[in-house]
Design a protein around this motif. Structure first.
Motif, short mmCIF file in Angstrom:
data_model
loop_
_atom_site.label_atom_id
_atom_site.label_comp_id
_atom_site.label_asym_id
_atom_site.label_seq_id
_atom_site.Cartn_x
_atom_site.Cartn_y
_atom_site.Cartn_z
N ALA A 16 0.80 -1.23 0.00
CA ALA A 16 0.00 0.00 0.00
C ALA A 16 0.83 1.28 0.00
O ALA A 16 0.31 2.35 -0.29
CB ALA A 16 -0.91 0.00 1.23
N THR A 17 2.12 1.16 0.32
CA THR A 17 2.94 2.38 0.30
C THR A 17 3.80 2.41 -0.96
O THR A 17 4.63 3.30 -1.12
CB THR A 17 3.86 2.43 1.54
N GLY A 18 3.61 1.46 -1.83
CA GLY A 18 4.48 1.32 -3.01
C GLY A 18 4.08 2.24 -4.15
O GLY A 18 3.06 2.93 -4.13
N ARG A 68 5.97 -0.84 6.76
CA ARG A 68 6.32 0.28 7.66
C ARG A 68 5.16 0.70 8.56
O ARG A 68 3.99 0.56 8.18
CB ARG A 68 6.81 1.48 6.83
N PRO A 69 5.47 1.17 9.78
CA PRO A 69 4.39 1.60 10.67
C PRO A 69 3.81 2.95 10.22
O PRO A 69 4.56 3.86 9.89
CB PRO A 69 5.09 1.75 12.04
N LEU A 70 2.50 3.03 10.16
CA LEU A 70 1.82 4.28 9.80
C LEU A 70 0.51 4.32 10.57
O LEU A 70 -0.09 3.26 10.81
CB LEU A 70 1.44 4.30 8.32
N THR A 71 0.05 5.49 10.94
CA THR A 71 -1.29 5.57 11.54
C THR A 71 -2.31 5.66 10.39
O THR A 71 -1.93 5.97 9.25
CB THR A 71 -1.43 6.83 12.40
N ASP A 103 3.58 -8.03 8.73
CA ASP A 103 4.73 -8.89 8.49
C ASP A 103 4.20 -10.07 7.68
O ASP A 103 3.43 -10.89 8.18
CB ASP A 103 5.29 -9.34 9.85
N VAL A 104 4.60 -10.18 6.43
CA VAL A 104 3.98 -11.15 5.52
C VAL A 104 4.18 -12.61 5.93
O VAL A 104 3.48 -13.50 5.44
CB VAL A 104 4.47 -11.02 4.05
N THR A 105 5.14 -12.87 6.83
CA THR A 105 5.38 -14.27 7.19
C THR A 105 4.79 -14.63 8.56
O THR A 105 4.93 -15.76 9.02
CB THR A 105 6.89 -14.56 7.23
N ASP A 106 4.16 -13.67 9.24
CA ASP A 106 3.74 -13.89 10.61
C ASP A 106 2.21 -14.06 10.73
O ASP A 106 1.45 -13.12 10.47
CB ASP A 106 4.21 -12.69 11.45
N SER A 107 1.80 -15.24 11.17
CA SER A 107 0.35 -15.52 11.28
C SER A 107 -0.36 -14.55 12.22
O SER A 107 -1.53 -14.22 12.01
CB SER A 107 0.13 -16.94 11.79
#
Ligand code: BG6
Length: 482
Positions: free
Chosen positions: A5-7, A39-42, A77-81
């Motif tokens: 979404a930030t790409g 990345r962290p964003l509000t 995190d794409v790998t974290d359930s």
């Protein structure tokens, strides 16, 4: 949910396209978008990004605040359930807030190495467990070759059925690419001539002035063959060569395109030299500015063997096309940004209007895909004056869009199609598999044989000389693109 979404793609294409759909009323106010990225964003920061992205490409943005209020952000995190579980909670909550009836679209607009992982997690972590529809939109590249595409497809198919997968080829969203079928199948004057009795050759050009920009890392492994030919160029060829579908349904159209790709003659081994030309740009002048050669670009090997240009001769071995060459060419750092299709008709049996100064030109039908959109028909007519001599004339149609405004961006149309569940302008797995198997035979040879003559064309030109020879040996030449 937009992953990535930030790409660049999301910012340049997806948000402005969604805004246009919203403004036109094609997107009701019962929608929510979750932006997913690392990345962290509000939510507020994300909504500011959305507004910026829309404002930078659209002048009129009266309803921008209302639009942006539908956007939410999830740092992922794409790998974290666990991260998928949080995402699912947010999605469920928005589902009830906005009355979404359990409908979900997952858009993968990010690095392809994560496509498979994400698809598997979406299923395992319950995100695809919905009461409405679920759809997966996936950007190119769909694999790197047939084998990797097959692996990716297997992963995706554990979570989504074929009719839930929307593989983007943005050329299929272009107005004039969609027009190919209409020109062919809605006009009595073309279809009877659309075969090897009346067409001598077809030329499809997609040239770019841009170089590889910041995409050196990707492009080094891809090259023009994988980047443009495997998808966009072969898709245009399939639309030009297909039989009329029985009906305009997704299944019928796709199955006709698949039949063309099945009839595409495989070119392999020693034959490749006869049918294909590869090129790599050197420095040169583009639109008045000096630019670097490919090997000097960022993230590019100074001895790179990657092609930035491809020209090829395709043969479709079926009843309609036997013997008609379809020439394609595409490249970076050429002298114009232009996508055009030229259909060259055979000469008439005898020329009654021969004059020493002017030979009779063949009839051409030119389909202008971009930047201009339209059709030109090249005919011969009487030269004004006393003598009966022929001179070339052109009938031009310039496509000005529905309201005299620009035609909708490809992404706007494709997003809308996906929301309505129309997969016609997306590529079916069978098309992807057949195009990879065609392209793989060529890339296997090119990767293993160093091109001794690289760089072989200057930036700002129409490509290497060998591409002209490819047509000359058949008695043809490339028609100019401007
Ligand atoms: C993309 C390729 O698919 O198409 C790019 O990855 C290329 O390298 C682009 O520049 C061309 O698209 P368009 O719409 O500008 O012709």
């Amino acid at each position: 949910m937009i992953f990535g979404a930030t790409g660049d793609l999301a910012n340049r294409k997806l948000y402005p396209s969604l805004y246009k759909l919203f403004e036109k009323g094609n997107l009701s106010d019962k929608f929510a978008v979750i932006g997913v990225a690392r990345r962290p964003l509000t939510n507020e920061e994300f909504q500011e990004n959305i507004k910026k992205s829309v404002k930078s490409s659209i002048q009129k943005e009266d309803r921008i605040d209302e639009f942006a209020s539908h956007f939410y952000y999830h740092s992922h995190d794409v790998t974290d359930s666990n991260s998928y579980a949080v995402l699912n909670n947010l999605a469920n909550q928005l589902d009830s807030n906005y009355d979404l009836q359990g409908n979900r679209i997952f858009y993968l607009a990010m690095a392809p190495e994560f496509f498979g992982t994400i698809a598997l997690h979406l299923k395992e972590d319950g995100l695809t467990n919905v009461s409405g529809f679920k759809r997966l939109v996936i950007e190119k590249p769909f694999g790197h070759d047939l084998q990797s595409a097959q692996e990716l497809n297997d992963q995706i198919r554990t979570a989504f059925s074929e009719d839930e997968v929307y593989r983007i080829d943005h050329y299929l969203g272009k107005e004039m690419v969609q027009n190919i079928e209409v020109i062919r199948f809605a006009n009595a004057i073309f279809e009877p001539l659309w075969n090897n009795r009346y067409i001598s050759n077809i030329q499809v050009t997609s040239s770019e002035v841009l170089g590889v920009e910041e995409r050196g890392r990707y492009y080094e492994k891809s090259g023009a063959l994988r980047d443009m030919v495997q998808n966009h160029m072969l898709q245009m060829v399939a639309l030009l060569a297909m039989e009329p579908p029985i009906k305009l349904t997704t299944e019928e159209i796709r199955s006709e395109k698949v039949r063309v790709l099945r009839a595409l003659r495989p070119i392999e081994g020693e034959e490749i030299k006869e049918y294909f030309v590869r090129g790599q740009y050197d420095k040169g002048t583009v639109e008045g500015t000096q630019v670097l050669g490919y090997r000097e670009e960022q993230m590019v090997n100074p001895e790179s063997n990657t092609e930035t240009y491809v020209a090829g001769k395709l043969m479709i071995d079926n009843f309609r096309w036997a013997g008609v060459p379809i020439y394609i060419r595409t490249g970076k750092r050429m002298d114009a940004k232009s996508t055009k299709i030229v259909i060259q008709f055979k000469d008439i049996p005898m020329n009654l209007y021969y004059s020493p100064e002017e030979t009779l030109n063949p009839n051409l039908l030119v389909i202008h895909i971009q930047p201009e959109e339209g059709i030109t028909l090249h005919l011969n007519a009487k030269k004004a004056g006393q003598n009966i001599a022929a001179t070339p004339v052109k009938l031009n149609y310039a496509n000005r869009g529905i309201d005299g405004l620009n035609t909708p961006e490809a992404y706007e149309k494709l997003l809308f199609d996906c929301m309505r569940g129309d997969a016609t302008n997306f590529t079916h797995w069978d098309e992807v598999a057949l195009s990879w198997s065609f392209v793989d035979k060529i890339s296997d040879v090119w990767e293993n044989q160093k091109a001794e003559n690289y760089p072989n064309y200057n930036a700002g030109t129409m490509g290497p000389r060998e591409a002209d020879e490819l047509l000359e040996k058949d008695g043809f030449h490339w028609w100019p693109i401007s």
